[in-house]
Design a protein around this motif. Structure first.
Motif, PDB file in Angstrom:
ATOM      1  N   TYR A   1      35.175  39.595  42.837  1.00  0.00           N
ATOM      2  CA  TYR A   1      35.457  40.399  41.649  1.00  0.00           C
ATOM      3  C   TYR A   1      34.955  41.828  41.817  1.00  0.00           C
ATOM      4  O   TYR A   1      34.975  42.623  40.888  1.00  0.00           O
ATOM      5  CB  TYR A   1      34.798  39.739  40.430  1.00  0.00           C
ATOM      6  CG  TYR A   1      35.240  40.322  39.111  1.00  0.00           C
ATOM      7  CD1 TYR A   1      36.585  40.403  38.766  1.00  0.00           C
ATOM      8  CD2 TYR A   1      34.303  40.797  38.204  1.00  0.00           C
ATOM      9  CE1 TYR A   1      36.982  40.947  37.565  1.00  0.00           C
ATOM     10  CE2 TYR A   1      34.686  41.332  36.993  1.00  0.00           C
ATOM     11  CZ  TYR A   1      36.031  41.409  36.671  1.00  0.00           C
ATOM     12  OH  TYR A   1      36.429  41.941  35.480  1.00  0.00           O
TER      13      TYR A   1
ATOM     14  N   MET B   1      31.961  42.948  42.185  1.00  0.00           N
ATOM     15  CA  MET B   1      30.660  43.302  41.605  1.00  0.00           C
ATOM     16  C   MET B   1      29.632  43.577  42.692  1.00  0.00           C
ATOM     17  O   MET B   1      28.714  44.362  42.495  1.00  0.00           O
ATOM     18  CB  MET B   1      30.165  42.185  40.683  1.00  0.00           C
ATOM     19  CG  MET B   1      31.021  42.048  39.436  1.00  0.00           C
ATOM     20  SD  MET B   1      30.680  40.533  38.533  1.00  0.00           S
ATOM     21  CE  MET B   1      29.179  40.967  37.694  1.00  0.00           C
TER      22      MET B   1
ATOM     23  N   PRO C   1      34.559  46.224  39.890  1.00  0.00           N
ATOM     24  CA  PRO C   1      35.469  45.281  39.240  1.00  0.00           C
ATOM     25  C   PRO C   1      36.813  45.920  38.878  1.00  0.00           C
ATOM     26  O   PRO C   1      37.828  45.227  38.812  1.00  0.00           O
ATOM     27  CB  PRO C   1      34.710  44.870  37.975  1.00  0.00           C
ATOM     28  CG  PRO C   1      33.278  45.034  38.325  1.00  0.00           C
ATOM     29  CD  PRO C   1      33.226  46.219  39.242  1.00  0.00           C
TER      30      PRO C   1
ATOM     31  N   ILE D   1      40.384  44.179  39.114  1.00  0.00           N
ATOM     32  CA  ILE D   1      41.306  44.050  37.980  1.00  0.00           C
ATOM     33  C   ILE D   1      42.671  44.613  38.353  1.00  0.00           C
ATOM     34  O   ILE D   1      43.716  44.022  38.085  1.00  0.00           O
ATOM     35  CB  ILE D   1      40.734  44.776  36.729  1.00  0.00           C
ATOM     36  CG1 ILE D   1      39.472  44.066  36.233  1.00  0.00           C
ATOM     37  CG2 ILE D   1      41.778  44.832  35.619  1.00  0.00           C
ATOM     38  CD1 ILE D   1      38.694  44.832  35.179  1.00  0.00           C
TER      39      ILE D   1
END
Lengths: 507, 416
Positions: free
Chosen positions: A51, A53, A73, A77
């Protein structure tokens, strides 16, 4: 067709540990892929890398065939990946809609949020996937399962095709888990790819199309659920057999250690949160309290330990009325306490272990000499705890925050056990710790029980409740609604009692 | 019937206001004074309320973004000096600009300390409050404006005021419109005339800064609750980690919010030093209004409308005290307080909060005794009285309020 996600040789090192050691993972498009492993096996690190992070030290990531590198992130996305965090990223005082659109707000000129089109889009997404939530509710009014649906909608709202769910069932009761699984299958049918973390094996076998097992930061196997049993998976996860909570021979004695009569507790707003509850715990007995969180268990514990005063009723311990005693007086009489939130109530995170070991026992030897703290005595006792309860730490002067959750919990359990309490109040004693530490805590409670300690066990882990308790009572809306025999009850039945699905009044 | 608490705010507030005026009217008729609801009282109230409102709104922006700004007082002090200096040096409107900039710089300092360096918000705020008076004194010692001494300035020019046409007799072009409220006020109808007088005071010769401050209240509602900027700012005060995982630059919004906060406090300072309130910069003239602004923020439950209501409530006793040379109006105010405490006791009792009810009841009884045993209030009490009222309000009402969830917490980037 390219795989939805392909990870090759992903390695991530943190100071002192290799969290991911050249992990390989292939997630096919449109499947539900489960990642299993003990706490500390590197599942969360892997998901955070996916993701964006955290960034991997080595390795290649491909999403739908394209090699990617996520700096944050936002990149993930943009690549169509969404994450449903275990700890919900929702602001309580904002509405569902506000939480969902945050960061992806449809706007008109002047930065005005276009709430109408936001709500339309919200409803479109929610209906397409059969997720029911009212966009105008405040998040604080929602139940846990609803909050999770909000998180899922939030991810879909951003157009994610690949969903990562981090231990989604950890916070749910059985019927909510079924609802979640229904939602997950729906998502899959609509073409989404789901990657989820779990360590409850029956759940994994029930929902996953493919299972990848992580151990010590490495991928040890990728299997199909039809090919394996829960036992096989357990062996893959721990490298040996999985420990289970077994109470063993009954050690219940005749003497009553803790007696609660007509106890009523009010919250800050003077609403009754515990209604006239009565029960007894015998010496050598473990009484389990089951219930969906927020049904008064927390307040019951607080009243027993003395943090919240009882509005009415009587609490007695070993025949002594302790209803009006202070927390310290109760502790000195031999009341042990494992708080449900170890960070907020159990430990002083920046303080060294020996100070933490003295907490709650600071008035008694070996931690104190008269009015002074006995540093030497406290250190020695802490060293005993560390050795006996297998707390993995560099030393007793290490600050508590440097320990893993499991070791922090072992320290707390050890602190209470060496004091040889006659009654132990245990709130979620194994929440969020790995299988090894869990087994150790269960052993400790069992051993003390044999020596005659009475235990009140509040837990959300139904297997733990059934395995460890001599008797289970169910708490619903502040009342005890059922008494069950753990030898004959199944988690499903217990779950039904907890939600009041069976009428809830057969106590 | 629906419970009163369930009615929307725009219905409840006028009812509160009506009850308040009713109590005031009855009290002053009992006491034989007319100053509790006179035009000048309403004006004094507003003059006192505006700096409190501006400080409170400043606090609102800051705390909605999760930064506690106890340095409002200091930023306000900077505003008083900058306002006076700018107005004398470049003209009245420049005074406003200078005060905004001065306060904003104070806000920037607070933002650097709390957001970038993670200093405890209270410590940074206190430091600013200590720094500000020292800074203004230093600036006074080097400023070269004739008549400016170390502690005070010459007369400060202001930006003027406006009177609402039709209702209060303001001018449209060259035509003097009717003075409707004044006409009703002169009729001496019970309650109706009192309401009209208070209303007229609010719209007669209202300084532009006051109008600006009042307009800023609905603007703030719109900005914080209807725009993307506002939603993102509020997430920083509720759950910054949730904002960060959605790609929101939490630090940026916190900076902007704290700088706006300082600018508003600075504007409040300009109002105090300008002819709107004093007409001269005087050392120490903010008199803790920044803190009262924070109290208004809390009592207003971190909502713009609430802050405005609280500011008017707090401004009222200050306004009464301002012109009350013989202490007779303050004397009537004791009776009002007694009634207020009685209402508090009643509501606390109905909610089962016996300790609160007892405290309110005994304080109310003491007020009645004081009222009956005296004819007027000594001047030292006139000055203390408003602060006592602020304290009492916070004691009884601050328990059920809710601040932004992450207010005052130090947020580090990457905590998500």
């Amino acid at each position: 067709m390219a795989a939805a996600i392909e990870l090759i040789g992903i390695t991530k090192r943190f100071p002192g540990v290799v969290a991911n050691d050249s992990v390989n993972l292939v997630v096919e498009e449109g499947e539900i892929h489960a990642i299993c492993g003990e706490n500390g096996a590197g599942k969360s690190t892997l998901m955070k890398i996916l993701y964006g992070m955290i960034q991997p030290d080595e390795g290649v990531m491909r999403v739908e065939g394209q090699e990617v590198r996520f700096a944050s992130p936002l990149d993930a996305i943009a690549a169509g990946i969404g994450m449903v965090h275990q700890h919900f990223m929702l602001a309580d005082q904002l509405t569902v809609l506000e939480n969902v659109i945050l960061g992806a707000e449809p706007t008109r000129s002047g930065g005005r949020i276009d709430f109408d089109s936001a709500e339309q889009e919200f409803r479109r997404v929610a209906e397409a996937y059969g997720l029911v939530v009212d966009p105008d509710d405040l998040v604080e009014e929602l139940e846990v399962g609803e909050r999770q649906r909000v998180e899922i909608i939030k991810v879909l709202f951003r157009g994610a095709r690949i969903l990562i769910l981090d231990e989604p069932t950890a916070v749910l009761v059985p019927h909510e888990v079924e609802e979640l699984f229904r939602n997950m299958r729906e998502l899959k049918e609509e073409g989404s790819t789901l990657l989820f973390i779990d360590h409850k094996l029956d759940e994994v076998l029930a929902i996953a199309d493919t299972i990848t097992v992580l151990r010590d930061g490495k991928t040890v196997a990728t299997v199909k659920p039809e090919e394996v049993t829960a036992h096989d998976l357990a062996e893959l996860m721990v490298g040996s057999d999985l420990p289970t909570p077994e109470a063993g021979e009954s050690t219940v004695r005749d003497e009553i250690a803790l007696e609660v009569a007509d106890l009523t507790v009010q919250d800050e707003d003077e609403r009754e949160v515990v209604h006239s509850v009565s029960f007894q715990v015998h010496k050598g007995e473990v009484l389990g309290i089951a219930g969906v969180e927020g049904n008064g268990q927390a307040e019951l514990i607080e009243a027993l330990i003395g943090i919240t005063p009882a509005a009415s009723g009587r609490i007695s311990m070993d025949g002594t009325d302790i209803t009006n005693l202070s927390v310290r007086a109760r502790r000195e009489l031999g009341l042990g306490y494992i708080p449900q939130d170890r960070h907020r109530e159990g430990l002083l995170l920046p303080s060294p272990l020996w100070e933490n070991a003295a907490l709650g026992h600071q008035t008694k030897p070996p931690y104190a000499k008269g009015i002074w703290i006995d540093r030497k005595g406290a250190r020695e006792r802490t060293e005993e705890i560390v050795a006996e309860f297998d707390v993995r730490t560099p030393g007793v002067d290490t600050p508590a925050h440097a320990l893993s959750g499991g070791n922090q919990q072992k320290l707390i359990v050890g602190r209470e056990m060496v004091a040889e309490p006659s009654v132990l109040i245990a709130g979620h004693p194994t929440r969020g710790i790995d299988v090894g530490a869990q087994a150790a805590v269960w052993d400790d409670i069992r051993e003390a029980r044999r020596a005659g300690m009475a235990t009140l066990l509040v837990s959300a882990d139904l297997d733990e409740l059934i395995g460890l308790s001599d008797r289970i009572v169910v708490m619903l809306r502040g009342r005890l609604v059922a008494t069950l025999d753990p030898k004959s009850v199944t988690p499903r039945e217990l779950g039904a009692h907890m939600t009041g699905a069976n009428g809830g009044a057969d106590a | 019937m629906k419970r009163f608490g369930a009615l929307p705010a725009y219905v409840r507030w006028p009812i509160y206001a009506f009850v308040a005026v009713f109590v005031l009217t009855v009290s002053q008729n009992l006491d034989g004074t007319d100053r509790l609801t006179s035009v000048t009282t309403a004006q004094s109230m507003l003059r006192w309320a505006v700096p409190i409102l501006l400080a409170g709104l400043g606090g609102l922006y800051s705390e909605r973004a999760g930064v506690v700004n106890i340095g409002l007082e200091g930023m306000m002090i900077v505003g008083t000096w900058m306002g006076a200096w700018g107005a004398l040096k470049f003209g009245p409107w420049w005074g406003i600009v200078a005060a905004l900039v001065g306060g904003a710089l104070g806000g920037l300092l607070h933002a650097v300390a709390t957001v970038s360096f993670g200093v405890d918000h209270i410590i940074s705020g206190v430091a600013i409050n200590i720094l500000a008076p020292g800074l203004t004194r230093f600036l006074s010692s080097i400023v070269e404006i004739p008549g400016w001494s170390i502690t005070q300035s010459p007369r400060v020019p202001g930006v003027g005021s406006a009177t609402l046409p039709i209702l209060a007799g303001g001018k449209i072009g060259g035509w003097t419109s009717p003075d409707l409220l004044g006409w009703i006020g002169r009729k001496d109808w019970f309650l109706v005339s009192d309401l009209a007088d208070l209303a007229k005071g609010l719209v007669t010769r209202a300084p532009w800064v006051t109008i600006g401050a009042l307009v800023f209240v609905p603007f703030t509602v719109w900005l914080l609750w209807r725009t993307r900027f506002g939603l993102r700012l509020r997430i920083c005060g509720e759950y910054p980690a949730a904002g960060e995982v959605q790609g929101i630059n939490v630090y940026k919004y916190k900076y902007i919010a704290v700088i706006i906060s300082g600018a508003l406090a600075g504007l409040g300072g300009a109002f105090i030093a300008g002819p709107e309130l004093s007409g001269i910069y005087l050392e120490g003239q903010t008199q803790g209004r920044g803190f009262v602004g924070l109290a208004a923020l809390i009592f207003g439950n971190w909502k713009p409308g609430g802050v405005m209501g609280a500011s008017l409530l707090f401004g009222y006793p200050f306004g009464i005290g301002l012109r009350d040379l013989d202490g007779s109006a303050s004397h009537a105010l004791i009776l009002v307080s007694a009634v207020g405490l009685g209402l508090v006791a009643l509501s606390a009792f109905r909610r089962g909060r016996k300790a609160d009810a007892g405290l309110a009841l005994s304080l109310g009884a003491l007020s009645v005794v004081w009222y009956l045993l005296s004819d007027s209030v000594e001047s030292v009490w006139i000055n203390i009285f408003p602060y006592v009222i602020v304290l009492l309000v916070l004691v009884f009402f601050a328990q059920r309020l809710r601040m932004p969830a992450a207010d005052g917490e130090i947020y580090r980037r990457g905590e998500a």
